[in-house]
Scaffold this motif. Structure first.
Motif, PDB file in Angstrom:
ATOM      1  N   LYS A  34      69.624  15.627  17.431  1.00 53.04           N
ATOM      2  CA  LYS A  34      69.740  14.806  16.222  1.00 53.04           C
ATOM      3  C   LYS A  34      68.493  13.936  16.160  1.00 53.04           C
ATOM      4  O   LYS A  34      68.123  13.302  17.153  1.00 53.04           O
ATOM      5  CB  LYS A  34      70.988  13.929  16.308  1.00 53.04           C
ATOM      6  N   ASP A  35      67.832  13.990  15.019  1.00 54.37           N
ATOM      7  CA  ASP A  35      66.695  13.090  14.835  1.00 54.37           C
ATOM      8  C   ASP A  35      66.731  12.536  13.411  1.00 54.37           C
ATOM      9  O   ASP A  35      67.738  12.704  12.707  1.00 54.37           O
ATOM     10  CB  ASP A  35      65.369  13.788  15.172  1.00 54.37           C
ATOM     11  N   ALA A  36      65.651  11.918  12.977  1.00 50.83           N
ATOM     12  CA  ALA A  36      65.634  11.262  11.669  1.00 50.83           C
ATOM     13  C   ALA A  36      65.815  12.257  10.524  1.00 50.83           C
ATOM     14  O   ALA A  36      66.339  11.901   9.463  1.00 50.83           O
ATOM     15  CB  ALA A  36      64.330  10.489  11.500  1.00 50.83           C
ATOM     16  N   GLN A  37      65.399  13.520  10.718  1.00 54.69           N
ATOM     17  CA  GLN A  37      65.526  14.534   9.647  1.00 54.69           C
ATOM     18  C   GLN A  37      66.910  15.190   9.622  1.00 54.69           C
ATOM     19  O   GLN A  37      67.262  15.834   8.644  1.00 54.69           O
ATOM     20  CB  GLN A  37      64.466  15.624   9.805  1.00 54.69           C
ATOM     21  N   GLY A  38      67.669  15.074  10.681  1.00 54.34           N
ATOM     22  CA  GLY A  38      69.002  15.661  10.685  1.00 54.34           C
ATOM     23  C   GLY A  38      69.389  16.256  12.030  1.00 54.34           C
ATOM     24  O   GLY A  38      68.788  15.969  13.057  1.00 54.34           O
ATOM     25  N   VAL A  39      70.386  17.120  11.955  1.00 54.88           N
ATOM     26  CA  VAL A  39      70.937  17.744  13.160  1.00 54.88           C
ATOM     27  C   VAL A  39      70.489  19.202  13.193  1.00 54.88           C
ATOM     28  O   VAL A  39      70.423  19.865  12.158  1.00 54.88           O
ATOM     29  CB  VAL A  39      72.484  17.667  13.131  1.00 54.88           C
ATOM     30  N   TYR A  40      70.193  19.701  14.379  1.00 54.58           N
ATOM     31  CA  TYR A  40      69.864  21.118  14.515  1.00 54.58           C
ATOM     32  C   TYR A  40      70.316  21.601  15.874  1.00 54.58           C
ATOM     33  O   TYR A  40      70.542  20.811  16.795  1.00 54.58           O
ATOM     34  CB  TYR A  40      68.372  21.386  14.294  1.00 54.58           C
ATOM     35  N   ALA A  41      70.479  22.910  15.969  1.00 54.93           N
ATOM     36  CA  ALA A  41      70.979  23.515  17.212  1.00 54.93           C
ATOM     37  C   ALA A  41      70.059  24.662  17.608  1.00 54.93           C
ATOM     38  O   ALA A  41      69.642  25.462  16.769  1.00 54.93           O
ATOM     39  CB  ALA A  41      72.400  24.029  17.017  1.00 54.93           C
ATOM     40  N   VAL A  42      69.753  24.716  18.897  1.00 51.30           N
ATOM     41  CA  VAL A  42      68.904  25.767  19.454  1.00 51.30           C
ATOM     42  C   VAL A  42      69.724  26.530  20.484  1.00 51.30           C
ATOM     43  O   VAL A  42      70.384  25.918  21.334  1.00 51.30           O
ATOM     44  CB  VAL A  42      67.638  25.153  20.102  1.00 51.30           C
TER      45      VAL A  42
ATOM     46  N   THR B 270      64.981  24.332  10.587  1.00 49.65           N
ATOM     47  CA  THR B 270      66.070  24.032   9.639  1.00 49.65           C
ATOM     48  C   THR B 270      66.950  22.930  10.233  1.00 49.65           C
ATOM     49  O   THR B 270      67.608  23.128  11.250  1.00 49.65           O
ATOM     50  CB  THR B 270      66.936  25.287   9.398  1.00 49.65           C
ATOM     51  N   LYS B 271      66.929  21.781   9.572  1.00 56.63           N
ATOM     52  CA  LYS B 271      67.744  20.646  10.032  1.00 56.63           C
ATOM     53  C   LYS B 271      68.681  20.270   8.918  1.00 56.63           C
ATOM     54  O   LYS B 271      68.354  20.370   7.740  1.00 56.63           O
ATOM     55  CB  LYS B 271      66.845  19.476  10.415  1.00 56.63           C
ATOM     56  N   VAL B 272      69.868  19.827   9.287  1.00 60.56           N
ATOM     57  CA  VAL B 272      70.883  19.473   8.305  1.00 60.56           C
ATOM     58  C   VAL B 272      71.154  17.979   8.421  1.00 60.56           C
ATOM     59  O   VAL B 272      71.440  17.469   9.505  1.00 60.56           O
ATOM     60  CB  VAL B 272      72.187  20.265   8.568  1.00 60.56           C
ATOM     61  N   ALA B 273      71.051  17.307   7.272  1.00 60.84           N
ATOM     62  CA  ALA B 273      71.277  15.855   7.297  1.00 60.84           C
ATOM     63  C   ALA B 273      72.752  15.556   7.093  1.00 60.84           C
ATOM     64  O   ALA B 273      73.506  16.327   6.561  1.00 60.84           O
ATOM     65  CB  ALA B 273      70.458  15.191   6.199  1.00 60.84           C
TER      66      ALA B 273
ATOM     67  N   LEU C 269      70.214  27.873  15.416  1.00 62.63           N
ATOM     68  CA  LEU C 269      71.536  28.305  14.963  1.00 62.63           C
ATOM     69  C   LEU C 269      71.979  27.496  13.746  1.00 62.63           C
ATOM     70  O   LEU C 269      71.545  26.353  13.552  1.00 62.63           O
ATOM     71  CB  LEU C 269      72.543  28.154  16.105  1.00 62.63           C
ATOM     72  N   LYS C 270      72.853  28.107  12.979  1.00 57.30           N
ATOM     73  CA  LYS C 270      73.327  27.478  11.748  1.00 57.30           C
ATOM     74  C   LYS C 270      74.210  26.270  12.080  1.00 57.30           C
ATOM     75  O   LYS C 270      75.144  26.367  12.885  1.00 57.30           O
ATOM     76  CB  LYS C 270      74.126  28.478  10.924  1.00 57.30           C
ATOM     77  N   VAL C 271      73.892  25.176  11.438  1.00 58.60           N
ATOM     78  CA  VAL C 271      74.663  23.942  11.597  1.00 58.60           C
ATOM     79  C   VAL C 271      75.111  23.507  10.208  1.00 58.60           C
ATOM     80  O   VAL C 271      74.333  23.564   9.253  1.00 58.60           O
ATOM     81  CB  VAL C 271      73.802  22.831  12.240  1.00 58.60           C
ATOM     82  N   THR C 272      76.360  23.105  10.093  1.00 58.56           N
ATOM     83  CA  THR C 272      76.838  22.518   8.841  1.00 58.56           C
ATOM     84  C   THR C 272      77.451  21.160   9.152  1.00 58.56           C
ATOM     85  O   THR C 272      78.081  20.983  10.195  1.00 58.56           O
ATOM     86  CB  THR C 272      77.893  23.413   8.146  1.00 58.56           C
ATOM     87  N   VAL C 273      77.222  20.247   8.258  1.00 61.66           N
ATOM     88  CA  VAL C 273      77.793  18.909   8.403  1.00 61.66           C
ATOM     89  C   VAL C 273      78.645  18.672   7.164  1.00 61.66           C
ATOM     90  O   VAL C 273      78.145  18.738   6.036  1.00 61.66           O
ATOM     91  CB  VAL C 273      76.702  17.840   8.523  1.00 61.66           C
ATOM     92  N   ALA C 274      79.926  18.461   7.384  1.00 62.29           N
ATOM     93  CA  ALA C 274      80.845  18.209   6.268  1.00 62.29           C
ATOM     94  C   ALA C 274      81.764  17.058   6.652  1.00 62.29           C
ATOM     95  O   ALA C 274      82.515  17.165   7.628  1.00 62.29           O
ATOM     96  CB  ALA C 274      81.655  19.461   5.960  1.00 62.29           C
ATOM     97  N   GLY C 275      81.675  15.996   5.906  1.00 67.77           N
ATOM     98  CA  GLY C 275      82.544  14.848   6.183  1.00 67.77           C
ATOM     99  C   GLY C 275      82.321  14.245   7.554  1.00 67.77           C
ATOM    100  O   GLY C 275      83.267  13.788   8.184  1.00 67.77           O
ATOM    101  N   GLY C 276      81.104  14.319   8.018  1.00 65.50           N
ATOM    102  CA  GLY C 276      80.801  13.758   9.335  1.00 65.50           C
ATOM    103  C   GLY C 276      81.077  14.710  10.483  1.00 65.50           C
ATOM    104  O   GLY C 276      80.674  14.446  11.611  1.00 65.50           O
TER     105      GLY C 276
END
Ligand code: FES
Length: 160
Positions: free
Chosen positions: A83-91, A157-160, A136-143
């Motif tokens: 997790k960084d300032a641009q969002g969450v990502y998974a490797v 690809t980062k997801v905020a 890997l694909k990450v989705t953030v929904a409702g926290g």
């Protein structure tokens, strides 16, 4: 006058088995023993253990104390989540050489099997790994954060 062998034997002595019959019986018993031994061995073979594999999609809660650039590896998963300032990502933590699980370290990842090293973004910094670690694909929904280990996304690809 000669005596026949049968005449010299007592009635209590067992009838001698002719050599051909004895060899035939021996072969039959040896074959039966081998068959029994083989069947017993096959029965003792381990049964196939079919375990339900966990779903490739899983929800995760990142620790509050997770610093930017620090990897979080959920228990039982081969994924490093950042997790960084641009969002969450998974490797993915599965080495692209022969599939060992790489360990996160200060520079990125290190493979314990043949020594490949990867940067934190998954790029190969030392072989023999032929390709970078996939994102890997990450989705953030409702926290809630969901990671899909079966779906790769382009690196960065980062997801905020
Ligand atoms: S499996 Fe990782 S370097 Fe060989």
């Amino acid at each position: 006058m000669t005596t026949t062998p049968a005449a010299s034997r007592s009635r209590l002595d067992p009838e001698p088995v002719p050599r051909r019959d004895w060899l035939g019986l021996s072969s039959l018993w040896a074959a039966a023993g081998a068959l029994l031994f083989g069947v017993t061995g096959m029965l003792k073979l381990p049964k196939a253990a079919v375990l339900a594999s966990p779903s490739k999609k899983f929800k995760v809660t990142l620790p509050e104390s997770l610093a930017a650039g620090e990897a979080f590896v959920p228990p039982g998963r081969a994924v490093a989540i950042y997790k960084d300032a641009q969002g969450v990502y998974a490797v993915s933590s599965i080495c692209t050489h022969l599939g060992c699980v790489v360990k996160p370290n200060a520079e990125g990842f290190e493979c314990p099997c043949h020594g490949s090293r990867f940067a934190a973004n998954g790029e190969v910094t030392k072989g023999p790994a032929p390709r970078p670690l996939p994102w890997l694909k990450v989705t953030v929904a409702g926290g809630a954060i969901t990671v899909d280990e079966a779906t790769t996304v382009p690196q960065g690809t980062k997801v905020a």
